[in-house]
Design a protein around this motif. Structure first.
Motif, PDB file in Angstrom:
ATOM      1  N   GLY A  32      -9.822  -3.534  -1.932  1.00  0.00           N
ATOM      2  CA  GLY A  32      -9.039  -2.486  -2.559  1.00  0.00           C
ATOM      3  C   GLY A  32      -7.889  -1.980  -1.729  1.00  0.00           C
ATOM      4  N   GLY A  33      -7.676  -2.582  -0.542  1.00  0.00           N
ATOM      5  CA  GLY A  33      -6.543  -2.200   0.284  1.00  0.00           C
ATOM      6  C   GLY A  33      -5.261  -2.833  -0.232  1.00  0.00           C
ATOM      7  N   LEU A  34      -4.145  -2.463   0.393  1.00  0.00           N
ATOM      8  CA  LEU A  34      -2.855  -2.999  -0.014  1.00  0.00           C
ATOM      9  C   LEU A  34      -2.507  -4.244   0.788  1.00  0.00           C
ATOM     10  N   LEU A  35      -1.897  -5.200   0.105  1.00  0.00           N
ATOM     11  CA  LEU A  35      -1.440  -6.424   0.749  1.00  0.00           C
ATOM     12  C   LEU A  35       0.057  -6.323   1.033  1.00  0.00           C
ATOM     13  N   GLU A  36       0.533  -7.169   1.921  1.00  0.00           N
ATOM     14  CA  GLU A  36       1.969  -7.208   2.220  1.00  0.00           C
ATOM     15  C   GLU A  36       2.700  -8.005   1.137  1.00  0.00           C
ATOM     16  N   GLU A  37       2.512  -7.547  -0.105  1.00  0.00           N
ATOM     17  CA  GLU A  37       3.110  -8.208  -1.260  1.00  0.00           C
ATOM     18  C   GLU A  37       3.742  -7.147  -2.154  1.00  0.00           C
ATOM     19  N   ILE A 238       8.120  -1.053 -13.379  1.00  0.00           N
ATOM     20  CA  ILE A 238       7.584   0.237 -12.946  1.00  0.00           C
ATOM     21  C   ILE A 238       6.373  -0.005 -12.064  1.00  0.00           C
ATOM     22  N   THR A 239       6.288   0.738 -10.958  1.00  0.00           N
ATOM     23  CA  THR A 239       5.140   0.644 -10.059  1.00  0.00           C
ATOM     24  C   THR A 239       4.803   2.047  -9.557  1.00  0.00           C
ATOM     25  N   LYS A 240       3.627   2.162  -8.929  1.00  0.00           N
ATOM     26  CA  LYS A 240       3.239   3.443  -8.334  1.00  0.00           C
ATOM     27  C   LYS A 240       2.892   3.229  -6.864  1.00  0.00           C
ATOM     28  N   ALA A 241       3.248   4.217  -6.054  1.00  0.00           N
ATOM     29  CA  ALA A 241       2.943   4.199  -4.622  1.00  0.00           C
ATOM     30  C   ALA A 241       2.193   5.484  -4.309  1.00  0.00           C
ATOM     31  N   ARG A 242       0.870   5.389  -4.173  1.00  0.00           N
ATOM     32  CA  ARG A 242       0.050   6.565  -3.927  1.00  0.00           C
ATOM     33  C   ARG A 242      -0.208   6.717  -2.432  1.00  0.00           C
ATOM     34  N   PHE A 243      -0.102   7.940  -1.946  1.00  0.00           N
ATOM     35  CA  PHE A 243      -0.305   8.176  -0.523  1.00  0.00           C
ATOM     36  C   PHE A 243      -1.676   7.703  -0.058  1.00  0.00           C
ATOM     37  N   GLN A 244      -2.724   7.958  -0.846  1.00  0.00           N
ATOM     38  CA  GLN A 244      -4.058   7.598  -0.386  1.00  0.00           C
ATOM     39  C   GLN A 244      -4.232   6.093  -0.240  1.00  0.00           C
ATOM     40  N   ASP A 245      -3.549   5.311  -1.061  1.00  0.00           N
ATOM     41  CA  ASP A 245      -3.648   3.851  -0.933  1.00  0.00           C
ATOM     42  C   ASP A 245      -3.057   3.386   0.394  1.00  0.00           C
ATOM     43  N   TYR A 246      -1.905   3.941   0.757  1.00  0.00           N
ATOM     44  CA  TYR A 246      -1.261   3.545   2.008  1.00  0.00           C
ATOM     45  C   TYR A 246      -2.030   4.074   3.212  1.00  0.00           C
ATOM     46  N   ASP A 247      -2.507   5.308   3.137  1.00  0.00           N
ATOM     47  CA  ASP A 247      -3.240   5.883   4.266  1.00  0.00           C
ATOM     48  C   ASP A 247      -4.554   5.147   4.506  1.00  0.00           C
ATOM     49  N   ARG A 248      -5.282   4.819   3.459  1.00  0.00           N
ATOM     50  CA  ARG A 248      -6.550   4.098   3.613  1.00  0.00           C
ATOM     51  C   ARG A 248      -6.325   2.700   4.183  1.00  0.00           C
ATOM     52  N   ARG A 253      -6.738  -0.894   8.810  1.00  0.00           N
ATOM     53  CA  ARG A 253      -6.131  -1.852   9.742  1.00  0.00           C
ATOM     54  C   ARG A 253      -6.254  -1.377  11.186  1.00  0.00           C
ATOM     55  N   GLU A 254      -6.042  -0.085  11.399  1.00  0.00           N
ATOM     56  CA  GLU A 254      -6.144   0.469  12.749  1.00  0.00           C
ATOM     57  C   GLU A 254      -7.569   0.336  13.284  1.00  0.00           C
ATOM     58  N   THR A 256      -9.804  -1.905  12.337  1.00  0.00           N
ATOM     59  CA  THR A 256     -10.072  -3.327  12.573  1.00  0.00           C
ATOM     60  C   THR A 256      -9.436  -3.788  13.877  1.00  0.00           C
ATOM     61  N   THR A 257      -8.213  -3.328  14.150  1.00  0.00           N
ATOM     62  CA  THR A 257      -7.527  -3.696  15.389  1.00  0.00           C
ATOM     63  C   THR A 257      -8.284  -3.153  16.581  1.00  0.00           C
ATOM     64  N   GLY A 258      -8.776  -1.914  16.485  1.00  0.00           N
ATOM     65  CA  GLY A 258      -9.533  -1.307  17.574  1.00  0.00           C
ATOM     66  C   GLY A 258     -10.813  -2.058  17.855  1.00  0.00           C
ATOM     67  N   GLN A 259     -11.498  -2.517  16.810  1.00  0.00           N
ATOM     68  CA  GLN A 259     -12.746  -3.265  16.980  1.00  0.00           C
ATOM     69  C   GLN A 259     -12.482  -4.606  17.669  1.00  0.00           C
ATOM     70  N   ARG A 260     -11.347  -5.233  17.310  1.00  0.00           N
ATOM     71  CA  ARG A 260     -11.007  -6.505  17.942  1.00  0.00           C
ATOM     72  C   ARG A 260     -10.702  -6.322  19.416  1.00  0.00           C
ATOM     73  N   ARG A 261     -10.017  -5.234  19.746  1.00  0.00           N
ATOM     74  CA  ARG A 261      -9.712  -4.974  21.140  1.00  0.00           C
ATOM     75  C   ARG A 261     -10.974  -4.741  21.953  1.00  0.00           C
ATOM     76  N   THR A 262     -11.905  -3.967  21.353  1.00  0.00           N
ATOM     77  CA  THR A 262     -13.168  -3.680  22.035  1.00  0.00           C
ATOM     78  C   THR A 262     -13.959  -4.971  22.252  1.00  0.00           C
ATOM     79  N   ALA A 263     -13.950  -5.829  21.246  1.00  0.00           N
ATOM     80  CA  ALA A 263     -14.707  -7.087  21.347  1.00  0.00           C
ATOM     81  C   ALA A 263     -14.131  -8.024  22.376  1.00  0.00           C
ATOM     82  N   SER A 264     -12.823  -7.916  22.628  1.00  0.00           N
ATOM     83  CA  SER A 264     -12.188  -8.825  23.583  1.00  0.00           C
ATOM     84  C   SER A 264     -12.314  -8.372  25.037  1.00  0.00           C
TER      85      SER A 264
END
Length: 265
Positions: A32-37, A238-248, A253-254, A256-264
């Motif tokens: 349900g997250g946003l893709l770079e599309e 027509i499209t919609k850009a909801r703040f909660q979609d971008y924030d979530r 992503r943040e 997931t990145t933190g978990q990868r750093r910890t694992a490395s």
């Protein structure tokens, strides 16, 4: 002529429902997250506030009769003594329906549908963002539908609606209808070229930040805005850009990145 007595109300309900607006960046079916599309706009883009309320419909028939509906159901019609009180939609829009039905600007053979956001009432979850809990409304779209489409079977009507068959009024005509009916549009936030919109998720979230506060509070300190609707002037895209979609999405992503750093480490 089409009237309340001759109309198939089940078909009329289906024919006039408002379609879902796609997200500006495509949704990931996995989480349900946003893709770079992103949706690509060409030409001018009108940005309007996505008011956080509930959709209401005013359906005007060629007979000058009217109906009021929610997103899914018809709630009342001209001449009804008892109405469905769901979410305060009828009490909020009845005067608008009566005024709109008296405006001599509609086609003789068209069904005209006014789509309004009803917001601010205490029956609605986000009412505190708008003031003291008094329901009000803003017009955000108008569609015209040939009355003879009610001769179609329900499957054909549903397919037509789901595949974007509706004719919505372009920006200039939408403003004219609002003026004739004495209603206000959802706030117009910006007008810019499609190439000026950020294409990446993080960039789009930063672009939206100046519009974080609602422009339609009725009293008190304005609260948060749900998001922005982006549309071409002719309403073809027509499209919609909801703040909660971008924030979530960015928070996930943040994390997931933190978990990868910890694992490395």
């Amino acid at each position: 002529m089409l009237t309340l007595r001759t109309a198939d109300l089940g078909k009329l309900n289906s024919l006039t429902k408002y379609p879902s607006i796609p997200t500006h960046h495509a949704l990931d079916p996995k989480n349900g997250g946003l893709l770079e599309e992103p949706t690509i706009f060409t030409g001018a883009v009108v940005g309007t506030e996505k008011v956080d309320g509930t959709n209401g419909r005013i359906i005007l028939l060629p007979s000058d009769e009217w109906l009021i509906g929610s997103r899914e159901d018809l709630l009342t019609a001209s001449g009804d003594i008892i109405h469905n009180p769901a979410l305060g939609i009828v009490d909020t829009l009845r005067g608008v329906a009566e005024q709109a039905a008296s405006v001599p600007v509609w086609g003789d053979n068209d069904i005209v549908v006014l789509y309004l956001e009803v917001y601010g009432g205490k029956q609605l979850p986000a009412w505190k963002h708008y003031g003291a809990g008094q329901a009000t409304y803003r017009l955000f779209d108008v569609a015209t539908i040939p009355a003879d489409m009610l001769t179609w079977d329900r499957d054909r009507i549903s397919s037509w609606r789901q595949h974007g068959g509706q004719r919505f009024l372009p920006e200039e005509e939408l403003g004219d209808v609002a003026e004739h009916c004495g209603v206000e549009l959802t706030p117009r936030l910006f007008l810019l070229g499609g190439a000026e919109l950020p294409t990446d998720v993080a960039g789009m979230r930063a672009f939206l930040e100046p519009y974080r506060t609602t422009r339609v509070a009725t009293s008190g300190e304005p609260g948060l805005n749900e998001g922005v609707v982006l549309r071409t002037a002719d309403r073809s895209v027509i499209t919609k850009a909801r703040f909660q979609d971008y924030d979530r999405t960015l928070k996930r992503r943040e994390k997931t990145t933190g978990q990868r750093r910890t694992a490395s480490v």
